[in-house]
Motif scaffolding. Structure first.
Motif, PDB file in Angstrom:
ATOM      1  N   LEU A 102       0.827  -1.204   0.000  1.00  0.00           N
ATOM      2  CA  LEU A 102       0.000   0.000   0.000  1.00  0.00           C
ATOM      3  C   LEU A 102       0.865   1.259   0.000  1.00  0.00           C
ATOM      4  O   LEU A 102       0.597   2.205  -0.738  1.00  0.00           O
ATOM      5  CB  LEU A 102      -0.926   0.008   1.223  1.00  0.00           C
ATOM      6  CG  LEU A 102      -1.840   1.235   1.371  1.00  0.00           C
ATOM      7  CD1 LEU A 102      -2.910   1.234   0.284  1.00  0.00           C
ATOM      8  CD2 LEU A 102      -2.475   1.259   2.750  1.00  0.00           C
ATOM      9  N   GLY A 103       1.926   1.251   0.807  1.00  0.00           N
ATOM     10  CA  GLY A 103       2.808   2.419   0.889  1.00  0.00           C
ATOM     11  C   GLY A 103       3.488   2.752  -0.428  1.00  0.00           C
ATOM     12  O   GLY A 103       3.761   3.914  -0.720  1.00  0.00           O
ATOM     13  N   GLY A 104       3.747   1.743  -1.245  1.00  0.00           N
ATOM     14  CA  GLY A 104       4.426   1.978  -2.515  1.00  0.00           C
ATOM     15  C   GLY A 104       3.486   2.174  -3.691  1.00  0.00           C
ATOM     16  O   GLY A 104       3.930   2.234  -4.838  1.00  0.00           O
ATOM     17  N   THR A 105       2.192   2.299  -3.426  1.00  0.00           N
ATOM     18  CA  THR A 105       1.200   2.391  -4.491  1.00  0.00           C
ATOM     19  C   THR A 105       0.698   3.823  -4.678  1.00  0.00           C
ATOM     20  O   THR A 105       0.438   4.532  -3.716  1.00  0.00           O
ATOM     21  CB  THR A 105       0.000   1.477  -4.169  1.00  0.00           C
ATOM     22  OG1 THR A 105       0.480   0.146  -4.004  1.00  0.00           O
ATOM     23  CG2 THR A 105      -1.031   1.499  -5.267  1.00  0.00           C
ATOM     24  N   ASP A 106       0.571   4.224  -5.944  1.00  0.00           N
ATOM     25  CA  ASP A 106      -0.054   5.509  -6.269  1.00  0.00           C
ATOM     26  C   ASP A 106      -1.558   5.253  -6.322  1.00  0.00           C
ATOM     27  O   ASP A 106      -2.048   4.521  -7.173  1.00  0.00           O
ATOM     28  CB  ASP A 106       0.451   6.009  -7.618  1.00  0.00           C
ATOM     29  CG  ASP A 106      -0.179   7.328  -8.033  1.00  0.00           C
ATOM     30  OD1 ASP A 106      -1.108   7.814  -7.353  1.00  0.00           O
ATOM     31  OD2 ASP A 106       0.254   7.884  -9.063  1.00  0.00           O
ATOM     32  N   GLY A 110      -1.061  10.981  -7.729  1.00  0.00           N
ATOM     33  CA  GLY A 110       0.114  11.375  -8.488  1.00  0.00           C
ATOM     34  C   GLY A 110       1.432  11.014  -7.825  1.00  0.00           C
ATOM     35  O   GLY A 110       2.497  11.275  -8.369  1.00  0.00           O
ATOM     36  N   SER A 111       1.378  10.423  -6.662  1.00  0.00           N
ATOM     37  CA  SER A 111       2.565  10.008  -5.933  1.00  0.00           C
ATOM     38  C   SER A 111       2.174   8.841  -5.043  1.00  0.00           C
ATOM     39  O   SER A 111       1.010   8.690  -4.674  1.00  0.00           O
ATOM     40  CB  SER A 111       3.086  11.174  -5.090  1.00  0.00           C
ATOM     41  OG  SER A 111       4.310  10.843  -4.496  1.00  0.00           O
ATOM     42  N   ASN A 112       3.173   8.012  -4.679  1.00  0.00           N
ATOM     43  CA  ASN A 112       2.798   6.883  -3.822  1.00  0.00           C
ATOM     44  C   ASN A 112       2.520   7.354  -2.399  1.00  0.00           C
ATOM     45  O   ASN A 112       2.882   8.449  -2.001  1.00  0.00           O
ATOM     46  CB  ASN A 112       3.828   5.749  -3.887  1.00  0.00           C
ATOM     47  CG  ASN A 112       5.147   6.099  -3.242  1.00  0.00           C
ATOM     48  OD1 ASN A 112       5.201   6.690  -2.170  1.00  0.00           O
ATOM     49  ND2 ASN A 112       6.229   5.713  -3.895  1.00  0.00           N
ATOM     50  N   LEU A 113       1.843   6.508  -1.641  1.00  0.00           N
ATOM     51  CA  LEU A 113       1.386   6.868  -0.303  1.00  0.00           C
ATOM     52  C   LEU A 113       2.544   7.206   0.633  1.00  0.00           C
ATOM     53  O   LEU A 113       2.450   8.142   1.428  1.00  0.00           O
ATOM     54  CB  LEU A 113       0.532   5.732   0.272  1.00  0.00           C
ATOM     55  CG  LEU A 113      -0.245   6.024   1.540  1.00  0.00           C
ATOM     56  CD1 LEU A 113      -1.167   7.221   1.366  1.00  0.00           C
ATOM     57  CD2 LEU A 113      -1.038   4.801   1.966  1.00  0.00           C
TER      58      LEU A 113
END
Length: 176
Positions: A102-106, A110-113
């Protein structure tokens, strides 16, 4: 089941976020059932980051035995509406893997979490799922009993295709 994390709707439905640990999930979320968890972040944190919904809660499903045997996993953690899910044979591994993913997902900002929150805050959210000192919450009734229901169809079907991050290793010994 469609869960709505809006505090007003939760109040109306008699639901609260209650502190949790892994044993509590294992006791209540039996085969084919799921619970809903989230890190202990303020309910408004998603809105502060610019999201129109709470992106931090997730389903934790205990897979039926037939599925477990076929995909070598016992737990599925995911949000079909976000397109993120993982399976693993251990609950702790599945939850940690989900929040790392989840943390690495956009999620449409426009940017990851992790970039939106900052490394430190995202790491702190993931560390709430540490098996040593868990500090996450589970969706519960006002009587503090976990709210457990049948796994939604989307979660069950996604378990068949998502990444198994901790496959159970099996070895066979033949006495020769």
């Amino acid at each position: 089941m469609e869960f709505n994390a809006d505090p007003g709707i939760m109040e109306e439905n008699g639901q609260i976020w209650f502190p949790c640990d892994y044993a509590r999930i294992r006791w209540w979320a039996t085969e084919g059932k799921c619970a809903i968890v989230r890190p202990g972040l303020p309910p408004s944190r998603s809105a502060e980051l610019g999201f129109d919904r709470d992106v931090f809660w997730t389903y934790v499903g205990h897979l039926p035995k037939e599925t477990c045997d076929r995909i070598f996993a016992e737990w599925v953690v995911g949000r079909p509406d976000l397109g993120i899910a993982v399976t693993a044979s251990k609950l702790e591994v599945a939850l940690n893997g989900y929040y790392e993913l989840l943390g690495g997902t956009d999620l449409g900002a426009g940017s990851n979490l992790t970039d939106l929150m900052g490394q430190g805050e995202m790491r702190a959210a993931r560390e709430q799922f540490s098996s040593r000192s868990p500090s996450f919450s589970i969706l519960s009734t006002k009587e503090r009993a976990p709210f457990v229901t049948d796994s939604p169809d989307g979660l069950s079907s996604i378990a068949e295709t998502c990444e198994n991050i901790g496959p159970m290793k099996r070895s066979i010994y033949y006495k020769g």
